[in-house]
Design an enzyme around this catalytic site. Structure first.
Site, PDB file in Angstrom:
ATOM      1  CD  GLU A  15      49.966  63.954  79.302  1.00 17.54           C
ATOM      2  OE1 GLU A  15      50.431  63.500  80.353  1.00 17.54           O
ATOM      3  OE2 GLU A  15      49.150  64.886  79.274  1.00 17.54           O
ATOM      4  CB  SER A 151      53.973  63.966  79.577  1.00 15.81           C
ATOM      5  OG  SER A 151      53.250  62.918  80.149  1.00 15.81           O
ATOM      6  CE1 TYR A 217      56.607  59.254  81.470  1.00 17.32           C
ATOM      7  CE2 TYR A 217      56.707  61.287  80.180  1.00 17.32           C
ATOM      8  CZ  TYR A 217      56.111  60.505  81.173  1.00 17.32           C
ATOM      9  OH  TYR A 217      55.046  60.993  81.867  1.00 17.32           O
ATOM     10  NE  ARG A 256      54.452  63.132  90.123  1.00 20.08           N
ATOM     11  CZ  ARG A 256      54.421  63.026  88.803  1.00 20.08           C
ATOM     12  NH1 ARG A 256      53.997  61.923  88.225  1.00 20.08           N
ATOM     13  NH2 ARG A 256      54.813  64.020  88.055  1.00 20.08           N
ATOM     14  CG  ASP A 258      55.527  67.530  89.583  1.00 18.69           C
ATOM     15  OD1 ASP A 258      55.602  66.498  90.278  1.00 18.69           O
ATOM     16  OD2 ASP A 258      55.188  67.508  88.386  1.00 18.69           O
ATOM     17  CD  GLU A 271      52.989  70.509  85.656  1.00 16.49           C
ATOM     18  OE1 GLU A 271      52.398  69.588  85.088  1.00 16.49           O
ATOM     19  OE2 GLU A 271      53.661  71.372  85.064  1.00 16.49           O
ATOM     20  CG  ASN A 273      50.148  63.971  86.970  1.00 16.96           C
ATOM     21  OD1 ASN A 273      49.126  63.375  86.694  1.00 16.96           O
ATOM     22  ND2 ASN A 273      51.265  63.839  86.273  1.00 16.96           N
ATOM     23  N   GLY A 277      51.445  58.924  86.221  1.00 19.57           N
ATOM     24  CA  GLY A 277      51.880  57.787  85.414  1.00 19.57           C
ATOM     25  C   GLY A 277      52.122  56.562  86.282  1.00 19.57           C
TER      26      GLY A 277
END
Length: 307
Positions: A15, A151, A217, A256, A258, A271, A273, A277
């Site tokens: 990443e 990612s 992205y 974060r 999800d 999951e 994070n 990002g």
């Protein structure tokens, strides 16, 4: 000199590209505000020298292995330099999707199941019948995810057994362990956490089969909705799940989570994070902005939560 800050970004994980963008956004913002800040890439600078160069705080913008797995956190603790984000143990657990699921399940939180972990050694040994049997017990379609990667790199959906081993081979490029779980159709949401409070949830609309690396992205067809469109009751339910999921893993400062809202209208955790990002396309700053925090104020707030 007293407030000399280092932004750590780049690194050697898969990443790296996203981390460079995140780090530059953070670095430029801090520089503009007159803060004494320097950006460092661990690939080009030995981190054990940070103390020697007088850094008092570290803003970690490293994604994936070497950044979110407790490694850099361990170095900074050894150097006694306060840093942003979660500690060593929480970072090491949350990068591991399988371990995270086990802990969430143990605390009665909603996850996707059935699931199992597949090791590369079993795959190399050609234990194909055992692998097929385990996957057929889950029933197709299934999602295959590298266990310790972010990612959405190396994630595949398997609809038919005939292309299973080809897909497994591709996914093993990213990790020696793969999490294999039931594919759940639904609507994805991502929820930022800042200082034990949730930021406005974001609903993700994507055109690919699932929210993959391209969708995240590069594709302009990916849409983000904030406010999320959830009714008050559903938003409250989501908030309770997210905060519990965050706290049982002993995470801190910012991150974060999800989730997916399945077709039966049940939330399932996907999951976590621990270092989201912070690129111009990233979701965490979008949610913070909706909560009334400019990118600059968000960075300063995260920095103030260092431990």
């Amino acid at each position: 000199m007293s407030n000399k800050i280092v932004v750590l970004f780049g690194g050697s994980s898969l990443e790296r590209e996203i981390s460079l963008k995140s780090g530059k956004s953070i670095l430029n913002t801090l520089k503009k505000s007159g803060i004494n800040v320097i950006g460092i890439d661990p690939i080009t600078f030995p981190l054990l020298y940070l103390k020697k160069y007088g850094f008092k705080k570290a803003f970690i913008a490293l994604h994936g292995k070497g950044g979110e797995d407790g490694t850099v956190q361990g170095i900074l603790e050894y150097l006694n330099i306060p840093y942003t984000g979660s500690g060593i143990l929480s970072s090491a657990i949350t990068i591991n999707k399988f371990l995270t699921k086990i802990i969430w399940k143990e605390h009665g939180l909603p996850i996707i199941y059935p699931y199992f972990l597949l090791n590369k050694k079993d795959f190399i040994k050609k234990n194909y019948l055992t692998i097929e049997k385990k996957i057929l017990q889950i029933t197709l379609p299934v999602i295959i995810k590298p266990n310790c990667n972010g990612s959405s790199l190396g994630i595949f959906k398997v609809n038919h057994m005939d292309n299973l081993f080809n897909i497994l081979e591709k996914s093993f490029v990213y990790d020696n362990n793969l999490l294999i779980e039931k594919y759940v159709k639904g609507t994805e949401y991502t929820v930022g956490i800042l200082n034990n409070k949730i930021l406005p949830p974001i609903k993700i609309g994507y055109s690919n089969i699932f929210y993959d690396y391209q969708s995240k992205y590069y594709l302009n067809t990916t849409k983000y909705f904030c406010p999320s469109g959830l009714n008050k009751n559903k938003e409250k339910e989501l908030e309770d799940i997210i905060l519990k999921a965050w706290k049982v893993l002993n995470c801190r400062a910012w991150g974060r989570i999800d989730v997916i809202l399945d077709e039966k209208k049940n939330f399932r955790l996907l999951e976590i994070n621990s270092i989201p990002g912070m690129t111009p396309k990233s979701l965490y700053p979008i949610a913070a902005q909706k909560a009334g925090l400019s990118f600059y104020n968000l960075i300063i707030k995260i920095l103030s939560l260092t431990k």
